[in-house]
Motif scaffolding. Structure first.
Motif, mmCIF file in Angstrom:
data_model
loop_
_atom_site.group_PDB
_atom_site.id
_atom_site.type_symbol
_atom_site.label_atom_id
_atom_site.label_comp_id
_atom_site.label_asym_id
_atom_site.label_seq_id
_atom_site.Cartn_x
_atom_site.Cartn_y
_atom_site.Cartn_z
ATOM 1 N N UNK A 11 0.806 -1.223 0.000
ATOM 2 C CA UNK A 11 0.000 0.000 0.000
ATOM 3 C C UNK A 11 0.840 1.275 0.000
ATOM 4 N N UNK A 12 1.932 1.280 0.741
ATOM 5 C CA UNK A 12 2.670 2.534 0.864
ATOM 6 C C UNK A 12 4.164 2.410 0.755
ATOM 7 N N UNK A 13 4.636 1.300 0.254
ATOM 8 C CA UNK A 13 6.067 1.030 0.218
ATOM 9 C C UNK A 13 6.932 2.113 -0.389
ATOM 10 N N UNK A 14 6.469 2.730 -1.432
ATOM 11 C CA UNK A 14 7.292 3.742 -2.116
ATOM 12 C C UNK A 14 7.234 5.112 -1.456
ATOM 13 N N UNK A 15 6.179 5.366 -0.688
ATOM 14 C CA UNK A 15 6.008 6.701 -0.127
ATOM 15 C C UNK A 15 5.984 6.740 1.398
ATOM 16 N N UNK A 16 5.872 5.608 2.048
ATOM 17 C CA UNK A 16 5.790 5.557 3.506
ATOM 18 C C UNK A 16 7.094 6.038 4.130
ATOM 19 N N UNK A 17 7.022 7.060 4.984
ATOM 20 C CA UNK A 17 8.236 7.599 5.602
ATOM 21 C C UNK A 17 8.312 7.303 7.088
ATOM 22 N N UNK A 18 7.195 7.016 7.738
ATOM 23 C CA UNK A 18 7.197 6.764 9.173
ATOM 24 C C UNK A 18 6.235 5.627 9.491
ATOM 25 N N UNK A 38 11.050 -3.361 1.081
ATOM 26 C CA UNK A 38 10.065 -2.733 0.204
ATOM 27 C C UNK A 38 9.688 -1.296 0.535
ATOM 28 N N UNK A 39 9.955 -0.848 1.722
ATOM 29 C CA UNK A 39 9.615 0.527 2.098
ATOM 30 C C UNK A 39 10.837 1.405 1.880
ATOM 31 N N UNK A 40 11.033 1.797 0.660
ATOM 32 C CA UNK A 40 12.239 2.499 0.238
ATOM 33 C C UNK A 40 12.367 3.910 0.801
ATOM 34 N N UNK A 41 11.282 4.541 1.201
ATOM 35 C CA UNK A 41 11.337 5.920 1.679
ATOM 36 C C UNK A 41 11.295 6.026 3.202
ATOM 37 N N UNK A 42 11.300 4.899 3.891
ATOM 38 C CA UNK A 42 11.153 4.917 5.354
ATOM 39 C C UNK A 42 12.283 5.704 6.009
ATOM 40 N N UNK A 56 17.822 -8.270 13.216
ATOM 41 C CA UNK A 56 18.816 -8.703 12.225
ATOM 42 C C UNK A 56 18.338 -8.479 10.798
ATOM 43 N N UNK A 57 17.062 -8.582 10.579
ATOM 44 C CA UNK A 57 16.516 -8.419 9.227
ATOM 45 C C UNK A 57 16.535 -6.961 8.772
ATOM 46 N N UNK A 58 16.842 -6.043 9.666
ATOM 47 C CA UNK A 58 16.874 -4.627 9.311
ATOM 48 C C UNK A 58 18.244 -4.148 8.855
ATOM 49 N N UNK A 59 19.227 -5.002 8.940
ATOM 50 C CA UNK A 59 20.585 -4.600 8.561
ATOM 51 C C UNK A 59 20.639 -3.956 7.172
ATOM 52 N N UNK A 60 19.955 -4.512 6.159
ATOM 53 C CA UNK A 60 19.981 -3.869 4.837
ATOM 54 C C UNK A 60 19.467 -2.430 4.861
ATOM 55 N N UNK A 61 18.538 -2.149 5.743
ATOM 56 C CA UNK A 61 17.987 -0.806 5.847
ATOM 57 C C UNK A 61 19.046 0.191 6.316
ATOM 58 N N UNK A 62 19.864 -0.227 7.259
ATOM 59 C CA UNK A 62 20.846 0.673 7.841
ATOM 60 C C UNK A 62 22.137 0.780 7.033
ATOM 61 N N UNK A 63 22.475 -0.240 6.275
ATOM 62 C CA UNK A 63 23.740 -0.185 5.538
ATOM 63 C C UNK A 63 23.584 0.267 4.094
ATOM 64 N N UNK A 70 19.394 9.023 5.011
ATOM 65 C CA UNK A 70 18.093 9.655 5.219
ATOM 66 C C UNK A 70 17.339 9.086 6.415
ATOM 67 N N UNK A 71 17.828 7.975 6.943
ATOM 68 C CA UNK A 71 17.141 7.331 8.060
ATOM 69 C C UNK A 71 17.335 8.163 9.318
ATOM 70 N N UNK A 72 16.235 8.528 9.974
ATOM 71 C CA UNK A 72 16.297 9.445 11.104
ATOM 72 C C UNK A 72 16.166 8.773 12.460
ATOM 73 N N UNK A 73 15.296 7.772 12.583
ATOM 74 C CA UNK A 73 15.064 7.194 13.904
ATOM 75 C C UNK A 73 14.645 5.734 13.826
ATOM 76 N N UNK A 74 15.254 4.955 14.694
ATOM 77 C CA UNK A 74 14.852 3.574 14.915
ATOM 78 C C UNK A 74 14.695 3.427 16.416
ATOM 79 N N UNK A 75 13.482 3.112 16.868
ATOM 80 C CA UNK A 75 13.203 3.002 18.295
ATOM 81 C C UNK A 75 12.753 1.584 18.594
ATOM 82 N N UNK A 76 13.489 0.929 19.495
ATOM 83 C CA UNK A 76 13.177 -0.459 19.848
ATOM 84 C C UNK A 76 13.252 -0.651 21.364
ATOM 85 N N UNK A 77 12.673 0.263 22.103
ATOM 86 C CA UNK A 77 12.659 0.152 23.564
ATOM 87 C C UNK A 77 11.920 -1.109 23.989
#
Length: 87
Positions: A11-18, A38-42, A56-63, A70-77
């Motif tokens: 639904x929002x993979x290309x435009x979802x930012x948050x 798939x969420x390229x704009x997150x 562990x599955x988020x590693x591609x997002x950060x590297x 462009x990645x601003x915040x990852x919160x996993x409290x």
């Protein structure tokens, strides 16, 4: 929850930012992997108090050089399985 994550991506993979999935006890690394791929704009992802994720599955997002800056915040409290070592 995995199906729900795939629906978010479609639904929002290309435009979802948050995205805030905090408290989703059924969220797994498989669902996070779909978001990461798939969420390229997150820019902001919150997954606090999701006990079944390791991150562990988020590693591609950060590297990814295209998205990483462009990645601003990852919160996993409260996510006991998520550690800095995963990234």
């Amino acid at each position: 929850m995995t199906y729900f994550c795939f629906q978010i991506c479609l639904a929002g993979g290309r435009t979802l930012t948050s995205l805030d999935l905090s408290g989703c006890s059924s969220l797994t690394d498989t669902g996070l992997s779909a978001i990461s791929k798939h969420c390229q704009a997150i820019e902001t992802l919150k997954v606090s108090f999701c006990p079944n994720i390791s991150g562990k599955s988020l590693k591609p997002l950060f590297i990814c050089p295209r998205r990483g800056r462009d990645f601003k915040a990852f919160v996993a409290n409260g996510c006991k399985l998520v550690s800095v070592k995963a990234f």
